[in-house]
Every structure is written in structure tokens, then in C-alpha cells.
Design an enzyme around this catalytic site. Sequence first.
Site, mmCIF file in Angstrom:
data_model
loop_
_atom_site.group_PDB
_atom_site.id
_atom_site.type_symbol
_atom_site.label_atom_id
_atom_site.label_comp_id
_atom_site.label_asym_id
_atom_site.label_seq_id
_atom_site.Cartn_x
_atom_site.Cartn_y
_atom_site.Cartn_z
ATOM 1 N N GLN A 31 0.873 -1.205 0.000
ATOM 2 C CA GLN A 31 0.000 0.000 0.000
ATOM 3 C C GLN A 31 0.903 1.247 0.000
ATOM 4 O O GLN A 31 2.100 1.163 0.272
ATOM 5 C CB GLN A 31 -0.869 0.006 1.261
ATOM 6 C CG GLN A 31 -0.113 -0.196 2.555
ATOM 7 C CD GLN A 31 -0.904 -0.941 3.634
ATOM 8 O OE1 GLN A 31 -2.148 -1.051 3.603
ATOM 9 N NE2 GLN A 31 -0.188 -1.489 4.598
ATOM 10 N N HIS A 62 -8.548 2.914 19.834
ATOM 11 C CA HIS A 62 -7.718 1.913 20.518
ATOM 12 C C HIS A 62 -8.269 1.554 21.898
ATOM 13 O O HIS A 62 -8.189 0.402 22.320
ATOM 14 C CB HIS A 62 -6.272 2.404 20.605
ATOM 15 C CG HIS A 62 -5.623 2.479 19.251
ATOM 16 N ND1 HIS A 62 -5.069 3.640 18.747
ATOM 17 C CD2 HIS A 62 -5.506 1.552 18.269
ATOM 18 C CE1 HIS A 62 -4.629 3.403 17.531
ATOM 19 N NE2 HIS A 62 -4.884 2.155 17.204
ATOM 20 N N ASP A 86 0.399 0.380 13.867
ATOM 21 C CA ASP A 86 0.732 1.669 14.483
ATOM 22 C C ASP A 86 1.072 1.494 15.966
ATOM 23 O O ASP A 86 1.683 2.365 16.568
ATOM 24 C CB ASP A 86 -0.460 2.633 14.332
ATOM 25 C CG ASP A 86 -1.732 1.968 14.844
ATOM 26 O OD1 ASP A 86 -2.360 1.228 14.063
ATOM 27 O OD2 ASP A 86 -2.057 2.118 16.026
ATOM 28 N N ASP A 137 1.709 -11.955 6.725
ATOM 29 C CA ASP A 137 0.275 -11.948 6.435
ATOM 30 C C ASP A 137 -0.434 -12.764 7.529
ATOM 31 O O ASP A 137 -0.142 -13.943 7.712
ATOM 32 C CB ASP A 137 0.038 -12.577 5.043
ATOM 33 C CG ASP A 137 -1.406 -12.396 4.587
ATOM 34 O OD1 ASP A 137 -1.630 -12.387 3.367
ATOM 35 O OD2 ASP A 137 -2.290 -12.250 5.461
ATOM 36 N N ASP A 155 -7.368 -5.710 14.236
ATOM 37 C CA ASP A 155 -7.235 -4.261 14.070
ATOM 38 C C ASP A 155 -6.766 -4.013 12.633
ATOM 39 O O ASP A 155 -5.626 -3.621 12.376
ATOM 40 C CB ASP A 155 -6.209 -3.782 15.096
ATOM 41 C CG ASP A 155 -5.923 -2.304 14.977
ATOM 42 O OD1 ASP A 155 -4.954 -1.849 15.625
ATOM 43 O OD2 ASP A 155 -6.638 -1.614 14.222
ATOM 44 N N SER A 156 -7.662 -4.256 11.706
ATOM 45 C CA SER A 156 -7.265 -4.322 10.285
ATOM 46 C C SER A 156 -7.695 -3.068 9.520
ATOM 47 O O SER A 156 -8.457 -2.244 10.014
ATOM 48 C CB SER A 156 -7.942 -5.536 9.637
ATOM 49 O OG SER A 156 -9.332 -5.242 9.505
ATOM 50 N N THR A 157 -7.224 -3.008 8.290
ATOM 51 C CA THR A 157 -7.732 -2.016 7.349
ATOM 52 C C THR A 157 -9.122 -2.483 6.887
ATOM 53 O O THR A 157 -9.635 -3.477 7.385
ATOM 54 C CB THR A 157 -6.781 -1.948 6.129
ATOM 55 O OG1 THR A 157 -6.353 -3.278 5.802
ATOM 56 C CG2 THR A 157 -5.557 -1.088 6.410
#
Length: 282
Positions: A31, A62, A86, A137, A155-157
Site C-alpha cells: 500500500q 484503541h 501503528d 500476512d 485491528d485491520s484495514t
Amino acid sequence: MTNLYHEITPEGFGIAIEEDKYLFSDKSDFQTVDVFHSRAFGNVLTLDGLMMVTERDEFFYHEMIVHIPMLTHKNPENILVIGGGDGGTVRELLKYDSVKHIDMVEIDGMVIDVSKKYFPTVSCGLEDKRVSVLVQDAIDFIKGKENIYDVVLIDSTDPIGPGEGLFNENFYNNVKRALKSGGIVVPQTEGPFAQSENMQKTYKLLRKVFKFVAPYTGPMPTYPGGIWSWGFCSEEVNIPVSYSDINIKEAEKIENTCKLYNKDLHLACFKVPNFVKELANG
Ligand code: SAM
């Protein structure tokens, strides 16, 4: 003229933030990673142009993805964070003395490096001795894992690009197998207002895999639509409806370290709007 970052959803609305300094831009194998500074939100991280983290409002997300499952679980020791490069989710998890080990599986090392450099208050826990950062992955990582984790946080896109495979039945079954008894899984389940279709599809799959599935919501200023959702999923643990269902002593300790989470909100966040109920119940 100040530059303007904007994210417009497929529905044709979104957010705009004045940028006062561009700090980083590069393409990883997965990305485009950008960081800029803004007077309104401090440093801002976007992935493929989509809003991910800002210094000013990351706590809304969070604190919600972590403290609801962690204070409902009887004794959470072994934790898996999927995505979360992050470091904000890991930072909140490290507040628990019960936590013995955290595996954080993030596909993109560039996100971790950029977060360490430009988001030190968010990524501050990634060097902790209880944390293993695995750059791979999560779809492959989770295969074959059995009876290991007390809590799994996804906690993904969004369900596009590398994140797409984290929103499917096979993946959820692999996550379930990796849970210890009494385990709780919480995926981020998108914006109920701006991504209702994604949310509805996600809950259809979660309900096929887990016995207990319930959405909880909270405000998230910089995410499209300003409201976000997370899915409380488990085989044995139902959603908390009274203080006796949560670790109240620990909750009173944790809430003093938070800007958003408190024990009353812990119960209230499951009282979701009618349209959210409809999306989750399909
Ligand atoms: N925690 C932030 C927040 O406040 O919402 C945003 C989410 S975090 C940046 C999402 C992470 O999921 C990204 O860093 C992305 O690289 C990671 N990710 C996406 N697909 C993945 C996969 N298949 N395996 C592991 N990590 C993945």
C-alpha cells in the site's frame, strides 16, 4: 494556500484536514504509506489515501477495541493482535498486569517503521519484552494455530487489498480454533453509517462462525461518518450487561488511564442504534 487532505467515501462524502507539513510518502509492497502534520490532529497516517491514525483522536478507537474484551475476559494472558501496525492497540494491552504475551502480526513493516518515527505516543509499546512483532500476512499466520489465545483483536484495514482476506469465514474459523476456552475475538467491523454494506456482510460471516456475536459502537471523529463499530465474538462468553459481568476492580484502574473508556460506557456501548442492530442481525 494550505494543502487539504481529504477522504471521500464511495457514497460521495468524507472528511478534510488542512495539512501544514508533509512528512513521509512511499509505496510498500502492499500500500501507499503517507504521513503529514496538521494543526487540527497532529501527525496523520493514511494508507492508500485512507485515514488510519491521527495523534489527536486515535484513543477513541484503541481504547474501544481493547478494553471492552479485556475487561470482560476473566483472566486475559495471551493476546493476538492482527494488523495494528501503528502500535496503539498494543499500547493499551500493556496496561494489564495479567498480560503475559502479545503477538502482533502486521503484514507491512513500513507501517511499523513509520509509526515508530512519527507516532511515538502510539507505537511506544512495540519494544516491550512481552510483545512479539511478526511482519507477515495474518491469513497465513493463523493457519494451524490451536488453543493459544485468550483475546484476539483484528485491528485491520478495510476489506480491500491486504485486508480483504481478514473478512471471511475461513479466516474467522481459523481465529476461532486459535482461541483458548473462554476466549474473546473483537474485529473492527467498519463504520455503520458510511460502510453499512461492509458491516452487514461482516456480521453475516461472524454469525456463521461464533456462538455469541454482538456489535458495540463508539464515536470516531476522523473515520467516515464519525461512528465506528467493533464485534464482540465468543463461544462461551456473552456480552456484559451488568458490572458483575466485567472485571470491575481492573476496570476502575484502567479507566483512570483512559480519555474515553470507563466502566459505565463499557455496558452502554452495546446499546446500539436500531439501524446498527439491523445491520448486525442481517
Ligand atoms: N489501528 C488503526 C486505527 O486507529 O484504526 C488503523 C488500523 S491498522 C493501521 C491496520 C493495519 O492492518 C495496517 O497497518 C495494515 O498493513 C494491516 N493489515 C492489513 N491486512 C493485513 C493482513 N492480511 N495481515 C496482517 N496485517 C494486515
